[in-house]
Design a protein around this motif. Structure first.
Motif, short mmCIF file in Angstrom:
data_model
loop_
_atom_site.label_atom_id
_atom_site.label_comp_id
_atom_site.label_asym_id
_atom_site.label_seq_id
_atom_site.Cartn_x
_atom_site.Cartn_y
_atom_site.Cartn_z
N SER A 59 38.87 39.30 33.11
CA SER A 59 38.97 39.03 34.55
C SER A 59 39.95 39.99 35.21
O SER A 59 40.95 40.38 34.62
N ASP A 60 39.64 40.35 36.46
CA ASP A 60 40.60 41.07 37.29
C ASP A 60 41.55 40.02 37.84
O ASP A 60 41.12 39.04 38.44
N ILE A 61 42.84 40.23 37.65
CA ILE A 61 43.82 39.22 38.04
C ILE A 61 44.67 39.74 39.20
O ILE A 61 45.55 40.57 38.99
N SER A 62 44.37 39.25 40.39
CA SER A 62 45.15 39.59 41.57
C SER A 62 46.31 38.59 41.69
O SER A 62 46.36 37.60 40.95
N GLN A 63 47.20 38.84 42.63
CA GLN A 63 48.33 37.92 42.82
C GLN A 63 47.83 36.51 43.14
O GLN A 63 48.28 35.54 42.53
N GLU A 64 46.92 36.40 44.09
CA GLU A 64 46.42 35.07 44.47
C GLU A 64 45.72 34.38 43.31
O GLU A 64 45.87 33.19 43.10
N TYR A 65 44.95 35.16 42.57
CA TYR A 65 44.24 34.58 41.42
C TYR A 65 45.26 34.13 40.35
O TYR A 65 45.14 33.04 39.80
N ALA A 66 46.26 34.97 40.10
CA ALA A 66 47.26 34.65 39.07
C ALA A 66 47.99 33.35 39.40
O ALA A 66 48.18 32.50 38.52
N ILE A 67 48.37 33.17 40.66
CA ILE A 67 49.13 31.97 40.99
C ILE A 67 48.24 30.74 41.16
O ILE A 67 48.73 29.63 41.26
N THR A 96 50.10 46.58 39.26
CA THR A 96 49.57 47.84 39.76
C THR A 96 48.88 47.61 41.09
O THR A 96 48.53 46.48 41.42
N GLN A 97 48.68 48.71 41.79
CA GLN A 97 47.99 48.64 43.07
C GLN A 97 46.48 48.70 42.81
O GLN A 97 46.03 49.48 41.97
N SER A 98 45.73 47.89 43.53
CA SER A 98 44.27 47.90 43.39
C SER A 98 43.71 49.25 43.80
O SER A 98 44.18 49.87 44.77
N ARG A 103 46.48 47.33 49.43
CA ARG A 103 47.43 46.24 49.70
C ARG A 103 47.43 45.20 48.58
O ARG A 103 48.36 44.42 48.45
N ARG A 104 46.39 45.18 47.80
CA ARG A 104 46.22 44.17 46.76
C ARG A 104 46.91 44.59 45.46
O ARG A 104 46.80 45.73 45.02
#
Length: 133
Positions: A59-67, A96-98, A103-104
């Motif tokens: 999975s790609d884990i963004s900040q929102e997804y991680a939390i 890392t930056q997307s 911004r992601r």
């Protein structure tokens, strides 16, 4: 049909499982710092398991997804964000930056965290196999 024997067998298995988890996690004096960090409270431990599960699934884990990986009832949004940021600060998680949206922020476990996590899970697995024999 002996209910006492069934309950006794279940109790013995439960005690082995408890001993197994305890002795390979918080009861393990040689735990690496990364695993001790995540085992220091319930939310962090659930976060570790969820984060690694998602990472290993690809999975790609963004900040929102991680939390969002652990249900909100275990920690406030602030606490969840603090654990993620502290993990980055300690070097357990890479930020890392997307490539798609600058911004992601995207997150992956560090090589040392992967190693520590796999050693912990291997220890649990090996302990289970020893106890089963």
């Amino acid at each position: 049909f002996n209910i006492y024997k069934i309950m006794t067998d279940k109790l013995k298995r439960a005690q082995k499982i408890i001993d197994n988890i305890y002795s390979t996690t918080i009861g393990n004096a040689s735990n690496p710092p990364s695993m001790s960090f995540y085992q220091s409270d319930t939310y962090r431990f659930f976060f570790l398991l969820s984060f690694m599960h998602e990472y290993f699934k690809g999975s790609d884990i963004s900040q929102e997804y991680a939390i969002s990986l652990v249900p909100k009832k275990y920690a406030s949004r602030i606490k969840r964000l603090q654990v993620l940021k502290h993990s980055v600060h300690l070097g357990y998680i890479n930020e890392t930056q997307s490539l798609v949206d600058k911004r992601r922020r995207m997150y992956t476990p560090s090589d040392s965290m992967i190693k520590d996590f796999l050693e912990m899970t291997e220890s649990v697995s090996t302990f289970s196999e020893r106890k089963a024999s």
